[in-house]
Design an enzyme around this catalytic site. Structure first.
Site, PDB file in Angstrom:
ATOM      1  N   PRO A 178       0.783  -1.238   0.000  1.00 22.67           N
ATOM      2  CA  PRO A 178       0.000   0.000   0.000  1.00 22.67           C
ATOM      3  C   PRO A 178       0.814   1.288   0.000  1.00 22.67           C
ATOM      4  O   PRO A 178       1.833   1.390   0.706  1.00 22.67           O
ATOM      5  CB  PRO A 178      -0.794  -0.074   1.305  1.00 22.67           C
ATOM      6  CG  PRO A 178      -0.850  -1.499   1.655  1.00 22.67           C
ATOM      7  CD  PRO A 178       0.371  -2.144   1.078  1.00 22.67           C
ATOM      8  N   ASN A 179       0.346   2.228  -0.785  1.00 27.14           N
ATOM      9  CA  ASN A 179       0.843   3.616  -0.858  1.00 27.14           C
ATOM     10  C   ASN A 179       2.199   3.754  -1.552  1.00 27.14           C
ATOM     11  O   ASN A 179       2.660   4.879  -1.782  1.00 27.14           O
ATOM     12  CB  ASN A 179       0.905   4.255   0.543  1.00 27.14           C
ATOM     13  CG  ASN A 179      -0.464   4.317   1.179  1.00 27.14           C
ATOM     14  OD1 ASN A 179      -1.388   4.829   0.564  1.00 27.14           O
ATOM     15  ND2 ASN A 179      -0.626   3.778   2.367  1.00 27.14           N
ATOM     16  N   ARG A 237       5.131  11.044  -2.388  1.00 22.11           N
ATOM     17  CA  ARG A 237       4.707  10.772  -1.011  1.00 22.11           C
ATOM     18  C   ARG A 237       5.856  11.063  -0.038  1.00 22.11           C
ATOM     19  O   ARG A 237       6.917  10.442  -0.135  1.00 22.11           O
ATOM     20  CB  ARG A 237       4.337   9.289  -0.922  1.00 22.11           C
ATOM     21  CG  ARG A 237       4.042   8.806   0.472  1.00 22.11           C
ATOM     22  CD  ARG A 237       4.036   7.282   0.529  1.00 22.11           C
ATOM     23  NE  ARG A 237       3.696   6.845   1.857  1.00 22.11           N
ATOM     24  CZ  ARG A 237       3.910   5.626   2.325  1.00 22.11           C
ATOM     25  NH1 ARG A 237       4.465   4.709   1.558  1.00 22.11           N
ATOM     26  NH2 ARG A 237       3.581   5.321   3.551  1.00 22.11           N
ATOM     27  N   TYR A 271      10.910   9.215   1.934  1.00 19.56           N
ATOM     28  CA  TYR A 271      11.046   8.170   0.920  1.00 19.56           C
ATOM     29  C   TYR A 271      11.828   8.599  -0.317  1.00 19.56           C
ATOM     30  O   TYR A 271      12.071   7.781  -1.209  1.00 19.56           O
ATOM     31  CB  TYR A 271       9.650   7.666   0.507  1.00 19.56           C
ATOM     32  CG  TYR A 271       8.907   7.035   1.653  1.00 19.56           C
ATOM     33  CD1 TYR A 271       9.356   5.847   2.221  1.00 19.56           C
ATOM     34  CD2 TYR A 271       7.766   7.634   2.192  1.00 19.56           C
ATOM     35  CE1 TYR A 271       8.692   5.264   3.289  1.00 19.56           C
ATOM     36  CE2 TYR A 271       7.090   7.055   3.260  1.00 19.56           C
ATOM     37  CZ  TYR A 271       7.561   5.879   3.806  1.00 19.56           C
ATOM     38  OH  TYR A 271       6.905   5.303   4.869  1.00 19.56           O
ATOM     39  N   ASN A 285       8.210  -5.600  -0.109  1.00 23.57           N
ATOM     40  CA  ASN A 285       8.000  -4.420   0.726  1.00 23.57           C
ATOM     41  C   ASN A 285       6.498  -4.319   0.927  1.00 23.57           C
ATOM     42  O   ASN A 285       5.777  -3.845   0.040  1.00 23.57           O
ATOM     43  CB  ASN A 285       8.542  -3.156   0.052  1.00 23.57           C
ATOM     44  CG  ASN A 285       8.374  -1.927   0.948  1.00 23.57           C
ATOM     45  OD1 ASN A 285       7.707  -1.987   1.981  1.00 23.57           O
ATOM     46  ND2 ASN A 285       8.970  -0.816   0.542  1.00 23.57           N
ATOM     47  N   ALA A 310       2.791  -0.591   5.068  1.00 20.09           N
ATOM     48  CA  ALA A 310       2.232  -0.608   6.429  1.00 20.09           C
ATOM     49  C   ALA A 310       1.720  -1.983   6.834  1.00 20.09           C
ATOM     50  O   ALA A 310       1.655  -2.302   8.028  1.00 20.09           O
ATOM     51  CB  ALA A 310       1.102   0.419   6.526  1.00 20.09           C
ATOM     52  N   GLU A 335      12.888  -9.223   2.866  1.00 18.22           N
ATOM     53  CA  GLU A 335      12.032  -8.087   3.223  1.00 18.22           C
ATOM     54  C   GLU A 335      12.797  -6.788   2.958  1.00 18.22           C
ATOM     55  O   GLU A 335      13.971  -6.674   3.329  1.00 18.22           O
ATOM     56  CB  GLU A 335      11.683  -8.202   4.719  1.00 18.22           C
ATOM     57  CG  GLU A 335      10.900  -7.024   5.271  1.00 18.22           C
ATOM     58  CD  GLU A 335      10.584  -7.197   6.763  1.00 18.22           C
ATOM     59  OE1 GLU A 335      10.952  -8.250   7.355  1.00 18.22           O
ATOM     60  OE2 GLU A 335      10.003  -6.262   7.332  1.00 18.22           O
ATOM     61  N   HIS A 385      12.579  -2.402   3.072  1.00 20.65           N
ATOM     62  CA  HIS A 385      11.925  -1.121   3.354  1.00 20.65           C
ATOM     63  C   HIS A 385      12.852  -0.020   2.875  1.00 20.65           C
ATOM     64  O   HIS A 385      14.069  -0.084   3.102  1.00 20.65           O
ATOM     65  CB  HIS A 385      11.661  -0.946   4.852  1.00 20.65           C
ATOM     66  CG  HIS A 385      10.765  -2.020   5.382  1.00 20.65           C
ATOM     67  ND1 HIS A 385       9.412  -2.031   5.149  1.00 20.65           N
ATOM     68  CD2 HIS A 385      11.048  -3.141   6.075  1.00 20.65           C
ATOM     69  CE1 HIS A 385       8.905  -3.128   5.684  1.00 20.65           C
ATOM     70  NE2 HIS A 385       9.874  -3.815   6.245  1.00 20.65           N
ATOM     71  N   ARG A 426      12.227   5.175  13.139  1.00 16.23           N
ATOM     72  CA  ARG A 426      10.930   5.834  13.045  1.00 16.23           C
ATOM     73  C   ARG A 426      10.045   5.463  14.246  1.00 16.23           C
ATOM     74  O   ARG A 426      10.539   4.986  15.248  1.00 16.23           O
ATOM     75  CB  ARG A 426      10.303   5.478  11.692  1.00 16.23           C
ATOM     76  CG  ARG A 426      11.200   5.902  10.520  1.00 16.23           C
ATOM     77  CD  ARG A 426      10.576   5.610   9.185  1.00 16.23           C
ATOM     78  NE  ARG A 426       9.341   6.369   9.014  1.00 16.23           N
ATOM     79  CZ  ARG A 426       8.456   6.124   8.033  1.00 16.23           C
ATOM     80  NH1 ARG A 426       8.701   5.157   7.153  1.00 16.23           N
ATOM     81  NH2 ARG A 426       7.351   6.839   7.939  1.00 16.23           N
TER      82      ARG A 426
HETATM   83  C1  DQA Z   1       7.926   1.244   4.313  1.00 15.57           C
HETATM   84  C2  DQA Z   1       7.925   1.457   5.828  1.00 15.57           C
HETATM   85  C3  DQA Z   1       6.530   1.243   6.400  1.00 15.57           C
HETATM   86  O1  DQA Z   1       6.549   1.468   7.813  1.00 15.57           O
HETATM   87  C4  DQA Z   1       5.543   2.209   5.786  1.00 15.57           C
HETATM   88  O2  DQA Z   1       4.240   1.966   6.256  1.00 15.57           O
HETATM   89  C5  DQA Z   1       5.577   2.173   4.294  1.00 15.57           C
HETATM   90  C6  DQA Z   1       6.873   2.103   3.622  1.00 15.57           C
HETATM   91  C7  DQA Z   1       9.286   1.588   3.674  1.00 15.57           C
HETATM   92  O3  DQA Z   1       9.522   1.164   2.541  1.00 15.57           O
HETATM   93  O4  DQA Z   1      10.092   2.304   4.274  1.00 15.57           O
HETATM   94  O5  DQA Z   1       4.560   2.290   3.626  1.00 15.57           O
HETATM   95  O6  DQA Z   1       7.664  -0.126   4.055  1.00 15.57           O
END
Ligand code: DQA
Length: 151
Positions: free
Chosen positions: A10-11, A18, A23, A73, A76, A97, A99, A106
Protein backbone atom coordinates in the site's frame (compact mmCIF):
# COMPACT_ATOMS: atom_id res chain seq x y z
CA UNK A 1 15.29 -18.29 -16.23
CA UNK A 2 14.28 -18.31 -12.52
CA UNK A 3 11.69 -15.64 -11.79
CA UNK A 4 11.62 -13.58 -8.60
CA UNK A 5 8.39 -11.89 -7.54
CA UNK A 6 9.07 -8.29 -6.45
CA UNK A 7 5.95 -7.31 -4.53
CA UNK A 8 5.16 -3.91 -3.12
CA UNK A 9 2.24 -2.94 -0.91
CA UNK A 10 0.00 0.00 0.00
CA UNK A 11 0.84 3.62 -0.86
CA UNK A 12 4.12 2.75 -2.55
CA UNK A 13 2.53 3.62 -5.90
CA UNK A 14 2.87 7.22 -4.66
CA UNK A 15 6.67 7.08 -4.36
CA UNK A 16 8.29 10.23 -5.66
CA UNK A 17 5.49 12.46 -4.35
CA UNK A 18 4.71 10.77 -1.01
CA UNK A 19 6.63 12.27 1.95
CA UNK A 20 9.81 12.77 -0.12
CA UNK A 21 11.73 13.77 3.03
CA UNK A 22 11.30 10.14 4.16
CA UNK A 23 11.05 8.17 0.92
CA UNK A 24 13.01 10.33 -1.52
CA UNK A 25 12.10 11.35 -5.07
CA UNK A 26 12.63 7.99 -6.77
CA UNK A 27 9.39 6.68 -8.30
CA UNK A 28 8.21 3.07 -8.24
CA UNK A 29 8.73 2.96 -11.98
CA UNK A 30 12.41 3.99 -11.47
CA UNK A 31 12.74 1.19 -8.91
CA UNK A 32 11.21 -1.28 -11.36
CA UNK A 33 13.73 -0.24 -14.05
CA UNK A 34 16.61 -0.68 -11.62
CA UNK A 35 15.32 -4.09 -10.53
CA UNK A 36 14.96 -5.22 -14.16
CA UNK A 37 18.53 -4.21 -14.97
CA UNK A 38 19.94 -5.79 -11.83
CA UNK A 39 17.94 -9.01 -12.28
CA UNK A 40 19.08 -9.35 -15.90
CA UNK A 41 22.71 -8.99 -14.80
CA UNK A 42 22.13 -11.73 -12.21
CA UNK A 43 20.44 -14.08 -14.71
CA UNK A 44 17.03 -13.67 -13.06
CA UNK A 45 13.65 -12.66 -14.41
CA UNK A 46 11.31 -10.54 -12.32
CA UNK A 47 7.60 -10.14 -11.95
CA UNK A 48 7.19 -6.64 -10.46
CA UNK A 49 3.81 -5.77 -8.94
CA UNK A 50 2.26 -3.19 -6.58
CA UNK A 51 -1.11 -3.25 -4.83
CA UNK A 52 -2.92 -1.25 -2.18
CA UNK A 53 -4.96 -4.33 -1.12
CA UNK A 54 -4.01 -6.91 1.50
CA UNK A 55 -5.98 -9.77 -0.11
CA UNK A 56 -4.33 -9.11 -3.47
CA UNK A 57 -0.91 -9.33 -1.85
CA UNK A 58 -1.91 -12.63 -0.20
CA UNK A 59 -3.05 -13.98 -3.62
CA UNK A 60 0.25 -12.95 -5.23
CA UNK A 61 2.31 -14.51 -2.42
CA UNK A 62 0.37 -17.76 -2.93
CA UNK A 63 1.10 -17.51 -6.67
CA UNK A 64 4.79 -17.01 -5.88
CA UNK A 65 4.99 -20.56 -4.49
CA UNK A 66 6.19 -21.52 -7.98
CA UNK A 67 8.70 -18.64 -8.17
CA UNK A 68 12.40 -18.68 -7.26
CA UNK A 69 11.91 -16.20 -4.44
CA UNK A 70 10.08 -13.12 -3.20
CA UNK A 71 11.33 -9.59 -2.58
CA UNK A 72 8.65 -7.94 -0.45
CA UNK A 73 8.00 -4.42 0.73
CA UNK A 74 4.58 -4.84 2.31
CA UNK A 75 4.42 -1.16 3.36
CA UNK A 76 2.23 -0.61 6.43
CA UNK A 77 0.88 -4.18 6.18
CA UNK A 78 4.33 -5.26 7.41
CA UNK A 79 3.33 -4.12 10.88
CA UNK A 80 -0.25 -5.45 10.92
CA UNK A 81 -0.85 -8.46 8.70
CA UNK A 82 -0.93 -12.00 10.08
CA UNK A 83 -2.52 -13.01 6.73
CA UNK A 84 0.67 -11.99 4.92
CA UNK A 85 2.81 -13.78 7.50
CA UNK A 86 0.78 -16.98 6.96
CA UNK A 87 0.95 -16.70 3.16
CA UNK A 88 4.73 -16.24 3.31
CA UNK A 89 5.03 -19.19 5.69
CA UNK A 90 3.19 -21.36 3.15
CA UNK A 91 5.16 -20.04 0.17
CA UNK A 92 8.23 -22.17 0.80
CA UNK A 93 10.56 -19.92 -1.21
CA UNK A 94 13.23 -17.50 0.04
CA UNK A 95 11.85 -14.12 1.09
CA UNK A 96 13.85 -10.91 1.43
CA UNK A 97 12.03 -8.09 3.22
CA UNK A 98 12.77 -4.57 2.01
CA UNK A 99 11.93 -1.12 3.35
CA UNK A 100 13.08 2.10 1.77
CA UNK A 101 13.24 3.90 5.10
CA UNK A 102 15.01 2.71 8.24
CA UNK A 103 11.94 1.56 10.15
CA UNK A 104 13.98 1.40 13.39
CA UNK A 105 14.64 5.14 13.31
CA UNK A 106 10.93 5.83 13.04
CA UNK A 107 7.82 5.45 15.25
CA UNK A 108 7.76 2.48 17.67
CA UNK A 109 4.81 0.86 15.84
CA UNK A 110 7.08 0.39 12.81
CA UNK A 111 9.67 -1.55 14.80
CA UNK A 112 7.71 -4.79 14.71
CA UNK A 113 7.42 -6.67 11.42
CA UNK A 114 5.29 -9.78 10.84
CA UNK A 115 7.32 -10.39 7.68
CA UNK A 116 10.72 -10.57 9.41
CA UNK A 117 9.94 -13.81 11.25
CA UNK A 118 9.69 -15.70 7.94
CA UNK A 119 12.21 -13.67 5.90
CA UNK A 120 15.67 -15.00 5.06
CA UNK A 121 16.91 -11.42 5.42
CA UNK A 122 15.80 -7.84 5.95
CA UNK A 123 17.12 -4.71 4.23
CA UNK A 124 15.96 -1.30 5.37
CA UNK A 125 17.04 2.32 5.19
CA UNK A 126 18.94 2.13 1.89
CA UNK A 127 16.19 3.47 -0.38
CA UNK A 128 15.78 2.00 -3.87
CA UNK A 129 19.20 0.36 -3.65
CA UNK A 130 17.70 -2.03 -1.07
CA UNK A 131 15.65 -3.70 -3.81
CA UNK A 132 18.79 -4.37 -5.88
CA UNK A 133 20.57 -5.77 -2.82
CA UNK A 134 17.57 -8.01 -2.16
CA UNK A 135 17.79 -9.44 -5.70
CA UNK A 136 21.50 -10.09 -5.15
CA UNK A 137 20.67 -11.89 -1.90
CA UNK A 138 18.09 -14.10 -3.66
CA UNK A 139 20.61 -14.92 -6.42
CA UNK A 140 23.15 -15.88 -3.77
CA UNK A 141 20.66 -18.05 -1.86
CA UNK A 142 19.66 -19.83 -5.10
CA UNK A 143 23.32 -20.44 -5.98
CA UNK A 144 24.02 -21.81 -2.49
CA UNK A 145 20.98 -24.14 -2.71
CA UNK A 146 22.05 -25.38 -6.17
CA UNK A 147 25.57 -26.02 -4.88
CA UNK A 148 24.22 -28.05 -1.99
CA UNK A 149 22.13 -30.16 -4.38
CA UNK A 150 25.18 -30.91 -6.54
CA UNK A 151 27.11 -32.27 -3.59
C1 DQA B 1 7.93 1.24 4.31
C2 DQA B 1 7.93 1.46 5.83
C3 DQA B 1 6.53 1.24 6.40
O1 DQA B 1 6.55 1.47 7.81
C4 DQA B 1 5.54 2.21 5.79
O2 DQA B 1 4.24 1.97 6.26
C5 DQA B 1 5.58 2.17 4.29
C6 DQA B 1 6.87 2.10 3.62
C7 DQA B 1 9.29 1.59 3.67
O3 DQA B 1 9.52 1.16 2.54
O4 DQA B 1 10.09 2.30 4.27
O5 DQA B 1 4.56 2.29 3.63
O6 DQA B 1 7.66 -0.13 4.06
Amino acid sequence: MPTVFVLTGPNLNLLGVREPEIYGRTTLSDIEDRCRARAAALGLGIDFRQTNHEGQLVDWIQEARTAAGIVLNAGALTHTSVAILDALGAAGVPVIEVHLSNIFRREAFRHHSYVSSVAAGVICGLGAHGYELALEAIAQLLAAAANKEER
